[in-house]
Design an enzyme around this catalytic site. Structure first.
Site, PDB file in Angstrom:
ATOM      1  N   ILE A  73       0.844  -1.182   0.000  1.00 54.50           N
ATOM      2  CA  ILE A  73       0.000   0.000   0.000  1.00 54.50           C
ATOM      3  C   ILE A  73       0.888   1.242   0.000  1.00 54.50           C
ATOM      4  O   ILE A  73       2.021   1.216   0.482  1.00 54.50           O
ATOM      5  CB  ILE A  73      -0.995   0.016   1.180  1.00 54.50           C
ATOM      6  CG1 ILE A  73      -0.297  -0.264   2.508  1.00 54.50           C
ATOM      7  CG2 ILE A  73      -2.093  -0.996   0.948  1.00 54.50           C
ATOM      8  CD1 ILE A  73      -1.247  -0.282   3.681  1.00 54.50           C
ATOM      9  N   GLU A  74       0.368   2.311  -0.563  1.00 56.58           N
ATOM     10  CA  GLU A  74       1.199   3.469  -0.877  1.00 56.58           C
ATOM     11  C   GLU A  74       1.832   4.116   0.348  1.00 56.58           C
ATOM     12  O   GLU A  74       2.879   4.747   0.253  1.00 56.58           O
ATOM     13  CB  GLU A  74       0.395   4.512  -1.655  1.00 56.58           C
ATOM     14  CG  GLU A  74      -0.741   5.136  -0.881  1.00 56.58           C
ATOM     15  CD  GLU A  74      -1.623   6.021  -1.760  1.00 56.58           C
ATOM     16  OE1 GLU A  74      -1.663   7.220  -1.490  1.00 56.58           O
ATOM     17  OE2 GLU A  74      -2.254   5.500  -2.707  1.00 56.58           O
ATOM     18  N   GLN A  75       1.222   3.945   1.525  1.00 51.90           N
ATOM     19  CA  GLN A  75       1.801   4.542   2.725  1.00 51.90           C
ATOM     20  C   GLN A  75       3.070   3.830   3.178  1.00 51.90           C
ATOM     21  O   GLN A  75       3.807   4.365   4.006  1.00 51.90           O
ATOM     22  CB  GLN A  75       0.769   4.538   3.864  1.00 51.90           C
ATOM     23  CG  GLN A  75      -0.347   5.552   3.698  1.00 51.90           C
ATOM     24  CD  GLN A  75      -1.432   5.122   2.736  1.00 51.90           C
ATOM     25  OE1 GLN A  75      -1.398   4.022   2.180  1.00 51.90           O
ATOM     26  NE2 GLN A  75      -2.428   5.972   2.534  1.00 51.90           N
ATOM     27  N   GLY A  76       3.337   2.628   2.667  1.00 49.85           N
ATOM     28  CA  GLY A  76       4.627   2.001   2.929  1.00 49.85           C
ATOM     29  C   GLY A  76       4.611   0.577   3.401  1.00 49.85           C
ATOM     30  O   GLY A  76       5.638  -0.102   3.358  1.00 49.85           O
TER      31      GLY A  76
ATOM     32  N   SER B 182       7.107   5.909   2.099  1.00 50.55           N
ATOM     33  CA  SER B 182       6.099   6.042   1.054  1.00 50.55           C
ATOM     34  C   SER B 182       6.720   6.486  -0.267  1.00 50.55           C
ATOM     35  O   SER B 182       6.332   6.015  -1.346  1.00 50.55           O
ATOM     36  CB  SER B 182       5.034   7.042   1.500  1.00 50.55           C
ATOM     37  OG  SER B 182       3.876   6.940   0.729  1.00 50.55           O
TER      38      SER B 182
END
Length: 542
Positions: free
Chosen positions: A328-331, A355
């Protein structure tokens, strides 16, 4: 030895000058330096300064619960311009967040650009590059031939440009240099070294700090606690103290603005998956179950907010929690992504990346497929996920969506076929559409394109649309129905509910009946093929 100033949030606000460009590291309620932002708002209320700020937000600052994040700054006179990957969203029947009210009223200039591109712009600013060339956003609302990411008429026409290099079209985003970076960590030592042991992700804190520091700006770090200088493990330091000018201690800092510290989210222990709440049987769960059939064991899969976030929980229920590695893009990499307004973090992650680095994976197509939600789909297969006319505050904006779809080998869009009040029962292994939603999501032309179907076909991407009543594919000849749910009438419930003609596959089949039952389905995923070089090696050795 370098020693940053230790200040209150209100004192840190005095460091901000009129006209400053301030970059804020956060992702909605995750990692938001809320105390510092509140301090700036407090100073403005007291002194009418600072004024005419520009704020940069690769991902939104703040969430829908109260005055938080960017809403501390959303005051006429204080805020002149906002450049953000996403914005705080709010419920449709409540008062919109302050920032949305300012955007709608034309009280602030506002751009919405892809989150990954905004992180790259910070790296460009830090290394004194002129900007970023990218194909992310081509053919979408970010393209200057459409709106260029402008969110209202008060926003200047030109920022993004179309450029041609070696016969190919690219979007060019000029660098934006921050005067101040406001970041967050868990612990700071007396020398300003920062660790993030209780954070769910470092997000882009280091990149924002580099961008401000390298260009002569200030870095303000909000932390939960102070430690003795030199007492932090160098391996754990994520932002070196040489970059940090001021530290603000907020001892009541929560892991997100809505949730207390959970060590299973920050990777300090692994929680039994039995502790996760089961997903109630619903129409949304049916859609998520059908989307799970698009996966293969061993896949690396990106996941977006909305119905698609239920899919990992469907796999947990089917004893397939480890079959897919979620990114997921947050990491977070691996684990089980959480739901609703805790989306953006995972329980039991295998790794937690910055991220900004995660977007290098996503923009480069280094994953197998993505599962994303939609608001509208049109006859070209284009998708709108960011713009709901009359209720824009309900959505968050483009976020990482445009970065993700720009190179994803396979894209699975997930959502309901219609919208509005409806009565659709899941009954006897199929659907009973008693009263349909009054609004179709399959429209002649989307209100604003976040994803271009034409560009996807040109890139050779496989695009599938999964709804509760039908599955469709994007093909060169048009949007084609490939499956329908048991109990659904193809003409009445699918073809007649689209605002444009849908094609029907010659091999039309029924969606799996078991996904419409409340009990476990016995899902089994086929194995993903090995890398071609691994396969060749095994073949040679055999």
């Amino acid at each position: 030895m370098h020693r940053p100033a230790v200040l209150t949030a209100r004192q840190a606000a005095d460091l901000i000058a009129d006209g400053d460009v301030i970059s804020v590291s956060s992702s909605s309620g995750l990692g938001c330096p809320d105390a510092v932002l509140a301090g700036i708002g407090e100073r403005f209320a007291e002194t009418a300064g600072p004024r005419d700020l520009t704020t940069l937000h690769p991902i939104a600052a703040g969430d829908m619960s109260g005055i938080k994040g960017i809403d501390h700054l959303a005051r006429p006179g204080l805020l002149r311009r906002v450049v953000a990957g996403s914005y705080p969203s709010g419920p449709s029947k409540a008062e919109p967040p302050r920032i949305w009210q300012m955007i709608e009223n034309g009280e602030v200039e506002a751009y919405n650009f892809p989150s990954g591109v905004l992180y790259q712009l910070h790296r460009a600013a830090a290394s004194r590059q002129p900007g970023v060339f990218t194909k992310v956003g081509l053919g979408s609302f970010v393209d200057p031939r459409l709106t260029g990411g402008r969110m209202n008429d008060a926003t200047p026409e030109r920022f993004v440009r179309v450029e041609e290099l070696d016969g190919e079209e690219w979007l060019f985003f000029p660098s934006i240099v921050p005067d101040v970076a406001v970041i967050r960590a868990t612990t700071a030592d007396e020398h300003g070294n920062l660790t993030i042991e209780e954070e769910a992700s470092p997000l882009g804190a280091l990149d924002l700090a580099y961008a401000a520091h390298n260009r002569g700006g200030l870095v303000i770090a909000q932390v939960k606690r102070l430690a003795e200088g030199g007492s932090l493990s160098p391996q754990q330091v994520r932002i070196p103290g040489i970059l940090v000018d001021a530290v603000v201690v907020a001892p009541d800092q929560m892991q997100t603005t809505q949730t207390p510290y959970d060590p299973a989210i920050s990777g300090q222990l692994r929680r039994p998956l039995s502790a996760l709440d089961p997903v109630p049987f619903s129409l949304e769960k049916v859609i998520a179950r059908r989307a799970a059939h698009e996966l293969r064991s061993g896949d690396v899969v990106n996941l977006g907010f909305g119905v698609s976030a239920l899919v990992p929980h469907v796999l947990v229920e089917e004893d397939l929690a480890g079959a897919v590695s979620w990114v997921i893009e947050q990491g977070a990499v691996g684990g089980v992504p959480l739901l609703d307004f805790t989306f953006g973090v995972s329980v039991n992650p295998d790794a937690i990346m910055a991220s900004a680095d995660q977007f290098t994976l996503l923009q480069g197509g280094g994953f197998d497929r993505t599962l994303l939600s939609f608001l509208e789909i049109d006859r070209t297969g284009s998708v709108n996920v960011h713009h709901l006319p009359g209720r824009r505050h309900v959505t968050a904006g483009v976020g990482g969506f445009a970065d993700i779809v720009s190179a994803a080998p396979e894209i699975v869009f997930i959502g309901s076929f219609t919208a509005g009040r409806r009565d659709i029962a899941v009954d006897d292994g199929g659907l009973d559409i008693r009263t349909d939603g009054p609004h179709t999501k399959f429209v002649e032309q989307v209100a604003s394109p976040t994803f271009s179907g034409a560009h996807a076909l040109a890139r050779g991407q496989k695009v599938t649309y999964v709804t509760e009543r039908a599955v469709l594919q994007l093909r060169p000849e048009g949007l084609t129905v490939t499956e329908i749910a048991p109990g659904v009438d193809l003409e009445r419930d699918v073809l007649a509910r689209s605002a444009f003609p849908l094609l029907v596959s010659d091999e039309l089949k029924a969606m799996p009946a078991e996904i419409f039952q409340p009990h476990r389905t016995g899902l089994r995923l086929p194995a993903a093929p090995p890398h071609s070089r691994i396969a060749a090696l095994r073949s040679r050795d055999a």
